[in-house]
Design a protein around this motif. Structure first.
Motif, PDB file in Angstrom:
ATOM      1  N   GLU A   1      40.818  38.140  39.929  1.00 11.19           N
ATOM      2  CA  GLU A   1      42.177  38.319  40.460  1.00 11.19           C
ATOM      3  C   GLU A   1      42.659  39.754  40.229  1.00 11.19           C
ATOM      4  N   ASP A   2      42.286  40.332  39.087  1.00 15.57           N
ATOM      5  CA  ASP A   2      42.633  41.731  38.821  1.00 15.57           C
ATOM      6  C   ASP A   2      42.013  42.649  39.871  1.00 15.57           C
ATOM      7  N   LEU A   3      40.765  42.346  40.243  1.00 17.11           N
ATOM      8  CA  LEU A   3      40.087  43.146  41.256  1.00 17.11           C
ATOM      9  C   LEU A   3      40.819  43.058  42.586  1.00 17.11           C
ATOM     10  N   LYS A   4      41.227  41.864  42.969  1.00 13.84           N
ATOM     11  CA  LYS A   4      41.981  41.702  44.216  1.00 13.84           C
ATOM     12  C   LYS A   4      43.282  42.499  44.165  1.00 13.84           C
ATOM     13  N   GLY A   5      43.977  42.431  43.044  1.00 14.07           N
ATOM     14  CA  GLY A   5      45.219  43.177  42.901  1.00 14.07           C
ATOM     15  C   GLY A   5      44.994  44.677  43.008  1.00 14.07           C
TER      16      GLY A   5
ATOM     17  N   ASP B   1      44.171  45.539  46.711  1.00 15.77           N
ATOM     18  CA  ASP B   1      45.392  45.450  47.513  1.00 15.77           C
ATOM     19  C   ASP B   1      46.315  46.640  47.239  1.00 15.77           C
ATOM     20  N   SER B   2      46.396  47.065  45.980  1.00 14.41           N
ATOM     21  CA  SER B   2      47.278  48.181  45.627  1.00 14.41           C
ATOM     22  C   SER B   2      46.823  49.484  46.268  1.00 14.41           C
ATOM     23  N   ARG B   3      45.516  49.590  46.544  1.00 13.32           N
ATOM     24  CA  ARG B   3      44.971  50.791  47.176  1.00 13.32           C
ATOM     25  C   ARG B   3      44.732  50.575  48.678  1.00 13.32           C
ATOM     26  N   GLU B   4      45.183  49.426  49.165  1.00 13.44           N
ATOM     27  CA  GLU B   4      45.039  49.073  50.585  1.00 13.44           C
ATOM     28  C   GLU B   4      43.580  49.122  51.037  1.00 13.44           C
ATOM     29  N   ILE B   5      42.703  48.655  50.156  1.00 13.87           N
ATOM     30  CA  ILE B   5      41.276  48.536  50.485  1.00 13.87           C
ATOM     31  C   ILE B   5      41.041  47.105  50.979  1.00 13.87           C
ATOM     32  N   GLU B   6      40.770  46.978  52.259  1.00 11.30           N
ATOM     33  CA  GLU B   6      40.613  45.644  52.848  1.00 11.30           C
ATOM     34  C   GLU B   6      39.163  45.167  52.825  1.00 11.30           C
ATOM     35  N   ARG B   7      38.220  46.110  52.649  1.00 12.39           N
ATOM     36  CA  ARG B   7      36.803  45.736  52.659  1.00 12.39           C
ATOM     37  C   ARG B   7      36.020  46.763  51.856  1.00 12.39           C
TER      38      ARG B   7
ATOM     39  N   ILE C   1      49.039  44.418  34.456  1.00  9.52           N
ATOM     40  CA  ILE C   1      48.460  45.665  33.964  1.00  9.52           C
ATOM     41  C   ILE C   1      48.023  46.549  35.133  1.00  9.52           C
ATOM     42  N   GLN C   2      47.731  47.804  34.814  1.00 11.32           N
ATOM     43  CA  GLN C   2      47.110  48.730  35.754  1.00 11.32           C
ATOM     44  C   GLN C   2      45.696  48.993  35.253  1.00 11.32           C
ATOM     45  N   LEU C   3      44.696  48.780  36.098  1.00 13.72           N
ATOM     46  CA  LEU C   3      43.317  48.993  35.693  1.00 13.72           C
ATOM     47  C   LEU C   3      42.987  50.482  35.702  1.00 13.72           C
ATOM     48  N   ASN C   4      42.287  50.922  34.665  1.00 15.60           N
ATOM     49  CA  ASN C   4      41.773  52.289  34.631  1.00 15.60           C
ATOM     50  C   ASN C   4      40.529  52.370  35.513  1.00 15.60           C
ATOM     51  N   TYR C   5      40.320  53.538  36.141  1.00 16.02           N
ATOM     52  CA  TYR C   5      39.157  53.660  37.020  1.00 16.02           C
ATOM     53  C   TYR C   5      38.765  55.121  37.182  1.00 16.02           C
ATOM     54  N   LEU C   6      37.540  55.325  37.641  1.00 20.88           N
ATOM     55  CA  LEU C   6      37.036  56.643  38.009  1.00 20.88           C
ATOM     56  C   LEU C   6      36.622  56.573  39.464  1.00 20.88           C
ATOM     57  N   ILE C   7      36.980  57.607  40.232  1.00 23.10           N
ATOM     58  CA  ILE C   7      36.661  57.604  41.655  1.00 23.10           C
ATOM     59  C   ILE C   7      35.912  58.891  41.993  1.00 23.10           C
ATOM     60  N   ALA C   8      34.900  58.762  42.843  1.00 21.99           N
ATOM     61  CA  ALA C   8      34.108  59.926  43.241  1.00 21.99           C
ATOM     62  C   ALA C   8      33.609  59.733  44.667  1.00 21.99           C
ATOM     63  N   GLY C   9      33.564  60.816  45.419  1.00 25.95           N
ATOM     64  CA  GLY C   9      33.017  60.768  46.766  1.00 25.95           C
ATOM     65  C   GLY C   9      34.022  60.310  47.807  1.00 25.95           C
ATOM     66  N   GLN C  10      33.553  60.277  49.042  1.00 25.76           N
ATOM     67  CA  GLN C  10      34.369  59.844  50.167  1.00 25.76           C
ATOM     68  C   GLN C  10      33.558  58.888  51.030  1.00 25.76           C
TER      69      GLN C  10
END
Length: 232
Positions: free
Chosen positions: A67-71, A74-80, A3-12
Motif C-alpha cells: 500500500e505504501d508503494l501505491k501511495g 500515486d504521489s508522483r503520478e506514476i501510472e505504470r 509517512i513519506q518514503l525515502n528514495y533515490l532516483i537516477a536516469g530518465q
C-alpha cells in the motif's frame, strides 16, 4: 499515507522501481543503479522502517508495504512502471502486482517466497529462534521492538497461495541464486505458477544481485529489453 518514503532516483525514461529486502535500504542496488539508469528512470525506495523511511504508525506488514508503494506511485503520478523486488521486496512486489496489476508493466522477482516454509530450514530456524527470544525481550526493552518486527516479517509472512499467481498476466522474470536460501523447488513453484514467466537460476547465493551483479544485470536488461532475433 502516514509517512513519506525515502528514495533515490537516477536516469530518465520509463519508471523502474526497485524494492530492497529485509533490514536493508536502497543502497542494496548500488550495482544496478548505474547500468539500469542508462535505459530507465530508476527509483530505489526505502521501505517503511528501513533506511531513511520512518516507521510510522501503520502495521509493519508486507501488505502495508504494498500500500505504501501505491501511495508513493500515486504521489508522483506514476501510472505504470517496471517493478523489481528482492527478497521481502520481491514478496511486496508480488502482493502489489496481485492487487494492482494495472500499475505493473513487467515484474521481476528475485529471491521471493510465497510463505515462510519456502525458506531453507538452515536459514529459517535461527530466524524463528531470534523472533521467539525478542518476543520476550521487547516487553522489557522497547529498543528490541524494531528488530523483532523485522524478524516477524520473515517468520510469519507472506501468505500467498500458489494458485493465486495464475491471475498475473504481466511478463514476469523469476530469479534466484544456485545456493539461494529459498528452496530451489519453491522458486520453481513460483515460476511454474505464473503464466508464461521466465526463470533464471544464477551462480551465487540469495544476494546474487549484489555479489554477482555481472550475471544479474544482463539477465534483467535482456528481460526488460529483449533483442529481436535475427531472421534467416
Amino acid at each position: 499515507m502516514d509517512i513519506q518514503l525515502n528514495y533515490l532516483i537516477a536516469g530518465q525514461g520509463f519508471p523502474l522501481v526497485l524494492l530492497h529486502g529485509n533490514g536493508e535500504d536502497h543502497t542494496y542496488f548500488k550495482r544496478q543503479m548505474g547500468c539500469l539508469s542508462e535505459k530507465y528512470q530508476v527509483i530505489a525506495l526505502d521501505t517503511r522502517g528501513h533506511g531513511g523511511s520512518p516507521r510510522g504508525t501503520a502495521p509493519f506488514t508486507l501488505e502495508q508495504f504494498a500500500e505504501d508503494l501505491k501511495g508513493f506511485l500515486d504521489s508522483r503520478e506514476i501510472e505504470r512502471c517496471h517493478l523489481l523486488g528482492f527478497s521481502d521486496g520481491a514478496n511486496t512486489a508480488l502482493l502489489f502486482a496481485l492487487k494492482y496489476p494495472e500499475y505493473v508493466e513487467k515484474l521481476i522477482l528475485n529471491g521471493a517466497d510465497l510463505y515462510p516454509a519456502g525458506v531453507k530450514l538452515s536459514t529459517q530456524i535461527p530466524i524463528v529462534l531470534g523472533w521467539g527470544l525478542l518476543q520476550i525481550v521487547r516487553r522489557l526493552d522497547k529498543k528490541a521492538q524494531p528488530k523483532w518486527e523485522l524478524l516477524d516479517l520473515m517468520t510469519t509472512q507472506p501468505h500467498i497461495r500458489p494458485d493465486s499467481l495464475a491471475a498475473l498476466s504481466m511478463p514476469t522474470l523469476v530469479v534466484a541464486g544456485e545456493r539461494d536460501m529459498i528452496r530451489d523447488s519453491h522458486t520453481r513453484l513460483i515460476a511454474k505458477s505464473i503464466p508464461g514467466s521466465q526463470l533464471a537460476i544464477l551462480p551465487g547465493d540469495h544476494f546474487v544481485a549484489r555479489r554477482n551483479w555481472q550475471a544479474f544485470n544482463p539477465v534483467v536488461l535482456e528481460f526488460l529489453q529483449p533483442q529481436p532475433s535475427g531472421g534467416g
